[in-house]
Motif scaffolding. Structure first.
Motif, mmCIF file in Angstrom:
data_model
loop_
_atom_site.group_PDB
_atom_site.id
_atom_site.type_symbol
_atom_site.label_atom_id
_atom_site.label_comp_id
_atom_site.label_asym_id
_atom_site.label_seq_id
_atom_site.Cartn_x
_atom_site.Cartn_y
_atom_site.Cartn_z
ATOM 1 N N TYR A 157 -111.218 60.328 -3.145
ATOM 2 C CA TYR A 157 -110.524 61.654 -3.213
ATOM 3 C C TYR A 157 -109.910 61.743 -4.610
ATOM 4 N N VAL A 158 -110.231 63.089 -5.070
ATOM 5 C CA VAL A 158 -109.635 63.336 -6.337
ATOM 6 C C VAL A 158 -108.514 64.380 -6.100
ATOM 7 N N PHE A 159 -107.310 64.177 -6.742
ATOM 8 C CA PHE A 159 -106.382 65.226 -6.594
ATOM 9 C C PHE A 159 -106.674 66.342 -7.296
ATOM 10 N N PRO A 160 -106.497 67.543 -6.830
ATOM 11 C CA PRO A 160 -106.842 68.672 -7.389
ATOM 12 C C PRO A 160 -106.163 69.090 -8.520
ATOM 13 N N ASN A 161 -105.120 68.615 -8.603
ATOM 14 C CA ASN A 161 -104.091 69.086 -9.932
ATOM 15 C C ASN A 161 -104.078 67.989 -10.772
ATOM 16 N N THR A 162 -103.917 68.409 -12.148
ATOM 17 C CA THR A 162 -103.797 67.539 -13.460
ATOM 18 C C THR A 162 -102.296 67.014 -13.593
ATOM 19 N N PHE A 163 -102.029 65.820 -13.818
ATOM 20 C CA PHE A 163 -100.790 65.623 -13.869
ATOM 21 C C PHE A 163 -100.429 65.347 -15.509
ATOM 22 N N THR A 164 -99.147 65.929 -15.910
ATOM 23 C CA THR A 164 -98.818 66.016 -17.387
ATOM 24 C C THR A 164 -97.610 65.187 -17.867
ATOM 25 N N SER A 165 -97.678 64.255 -18.774
ATOM 26 C CA SER A 165 -96.580 63.686 -18.978
ATOM 27 C C SER A 165 -96.115 64.071 -20.308
ATOM 28 N N ASP A 166 -94.845 64.671 -20.792
ATOM 29 C CA ASP A 166 -94.349 65.102 -21.773
ATOM 30 C C ASP A 166 -92.853 64.857 -22.094
ATOM 31 N N ALA A 167 -92.133 65.643 -22.343
ATOM 32 C CA ALA A 167 -90.695 65.417 -22.417
ATOM 33 C C ALA A 167 -90.151 64.768 -21.216
ATOM 34 N N ILE A 168 -90.840 65.262 -19.832
ATOM 35 C CA ILE A 168 -90.454 64.693 -18.789
ATOM 36 C C ILE A 168 -91.519 63.580 -18.426
ATOM 37 N N GLU A 169 -91.292 62.160 -18.471
ATOM 38 C CA GLU A 169 -92.402 61.219 -18.617
ATOM 39 C C GLU A 169 -92.876 60.961 -17.237
ATOM 40 N N LEU A 170 -94.238 60.874 -17.009
ATOM 41 C CA LEU A 170 -94.755 60.642 -15.762
ATOM 42 C C LEU A 170 -94.840 59.116 -15.795
ATOM 43 N N SER A 171 -94.359 58.587 -14.432
ATOM 44 C CA SER A 171 -94.673 57.133 -14.133
ATOM 45 C C SER A 171 -96.148 56.799 -13.656
ATOM 46 N N THR A 172 -96.347 55.526 -13.720
ATOM 47 C CA THR A 172 -97.784 55.226 -13.036
ATOM 48 C C THR A 172 -97.767 55.537 -11.629
ATOM 49 N N PHE A 173 -98.973 55.446 -11.120
ATOM 50 C CA PHE A 173 -99.094 55.751 -9.691
ATOM 51 C C PHE A 173 -99.165 54.411 -8.788
ATOM 52 N N GLN A 174 -98.405 54.370 -7.690
ATOM 53 C CA GLN A 174 -98.431 53.207 -6.970
ATOM 54 C C GLN A 174 -98.960 53.422 -5.415
ATOM 55 N N LEU A 175 -99.501 52.469 -4.954
ATOM 56 C CA LEU A 175 -99.774 52.513 -3.453
ATOM 57 C C LEU A 175 -98.354 51.993 -2.556
ATOM 58 N N ASP A 176 -98.271 52.828 -1.372
ATOM 59 C CA ASP A 176 -97.105 52.543 -0.552
ATOM 60 C C ASP A 176 -97.639 52.124 0.615
ATOM 61 N N PHE A 177 -97.442 51.001 1.308
ATOM 62 C CA PHE A 177 -98.327 50.579 2.458
ATOM 63 C C PHE A 177 -97.104 50.245 3.435
ATOM 64 N N ALA A 178 -95.962 51.200 3.465
ATOM 65 C CA ALA A 178 -94.985 51.074 4.567
ATOM 66 C C ALA A 178 -95.572 51.344 5.954
ATOM 67 N N PRO A 179 -94.888 51.136 6.842
ATOM 68 C CA PRO A 179 -95.504 51.395 8.481
ATOM 69 C C PRO A 179 -95.419 52.775 8.751
ATOM 70 N N TYR A 180 -96.416 53.466 8.155
ATOM 71 C CA TYR A 180 -96.381 55.218 8.433
ATOM 72 C C TYR A 180 -97.592 54.937 9.685
ATOM 73 N N GLN A 181 -97.097 54.716 10.891
ATOM 74 C CA GLN A 181 -97.949 54.718 12.167
ATOM 75 C C GLN A 181 -98.014 56.109 12.791
ATOM 76 N N LEU A 182 -99.059 56.469 12.695
ATOM 77 C CA LEU A 182 -99.327 58.216 13.119
ATOM 78 C C LEU A 182 -99.589 58.080 14.583
ATOM 79 N N ASN A 183 -100.356 57.158 15.110
ATOM 80 C CA ASN A 183 -100.371 57.005 16.474
ATOM 81 C C ASN A 183 -101.116 55.272 16.725
#
Length: 249
Positions: free
Chosen positions: A90-116
């Motif tokens: 899956y490719v995020f449709p938007n481009t992420f920009t880092s400038d004066a407001i610095e962008l962090s790295t992207f991290q996976l989150d495996f908390a228990p998001y149990q949908l069913n």
């Protein structure tokens, strides 16, 4: 003795999984031609309830890297842990920009998001922050995904989980505001998936100069009551429930 044997087996299993993940990371990086100069960040994990699948979130520079700013595109990959093949992306449709407001790295989150009972989501988190001490600013986000026929499917494109800003005179005077949001699974469902509860709280922080300048700054913090929003799964993704429309019905 049995306790020690069980602990030993558990840690051996963790070591084996770590080695497997290291091999998967190396293989995926080779496939996508990963280098430190062409990619911004890389995070990969084995899916907890699907040990034959791993997911990775990868940010690649879309403009040349500059210290004062850059753009990047972000892709989520699904990898078969047995064949080591990429089986979905899956490719995020938007481009992420880092400038004066610095962008962090992207991290996976495996908390228990149990949908069913059969479906568990995972998250991708990122944030922005300023380096200014006088006018500090920060915000963080999460997107939720499920694996659908091996494809990472985005069911919550972007939810802001925090925002903070303030003004400081570098002495005692400070006025700041922070909004924190907590994501919870509700016991109710819509269209087969659990509703989401988003609880938010606003925190106002102030600091003032005391009458006696030798005394510590006078700090004060005011927390609002929690506000609650309900997000329901409809038309293929989570959307905030319009309580006004619901009330009219």
């Amino acid at each position: 003795m049995i306790k020690y044997i069980s602990t030993f087996i558990f840690f051996m299993g963790l070591m084996a999984q770590a080695q497997d993940l290291e091999t998967l990371e190396r293989d995926l990086k080779h496939k996508i031609q990963y280098t430190d100069t062409t990619f911004y960040s890389f995070d990969m994990k084995i899916v907890k309830d699907l040990p034959n699948r791993a997911v990775a979130v990868v940010a690649k520079f879309s403009t040349p890297y500059e210290e004062d700013g850059f753009d990047c595109k972000v892709t989520v990959y699904t990898v078969d842990t047995t064949t080591k093949k990429i089986v979905g992306q899956y490719v995020f449709p938007n481009t992420f920009t880092s400038d004066a407001i610095e962008l962090s790295t992207f991290q996976l989150d495996f908390a228990p998001y149990q949908l069913n009972s059969k479906t568990r989501a995972f998250g991708v988190r990122w944030s922005y922050s300023s380096s200014s001490r006088v006018s500090p600013y920060g915000e963080s986000y999460i997107a939720l995904f499920i694996l659908k026929n091996n494809q990472p499917t985005c069911i919550l494109p972007q939810l802001q989980t925090s925002e903070s800003q303030g003004d400081w005179d570098m002495q005692c005077k400070y006025d700041g505001k922070e909004i924190k949001r907590l994501l919870l699974m509700a016991p109710t469902q819509n269209n087969g998936y659990a509703d989401l509860i988003v609880k938010s709280q606003t925190i106002i922080r102030t600091s003032r100069q005391p009458k006696n300048e030798e005394d510590p700054c006078i700090e004060e913090e005011l927390r609002s009551p929690y506000q609650k929003e309900i997000w329901i799964f409809t038309e293929g993704k989570y959307q905030k429930l319009d309580t006004k429309k619901s009330a009219k019905k």
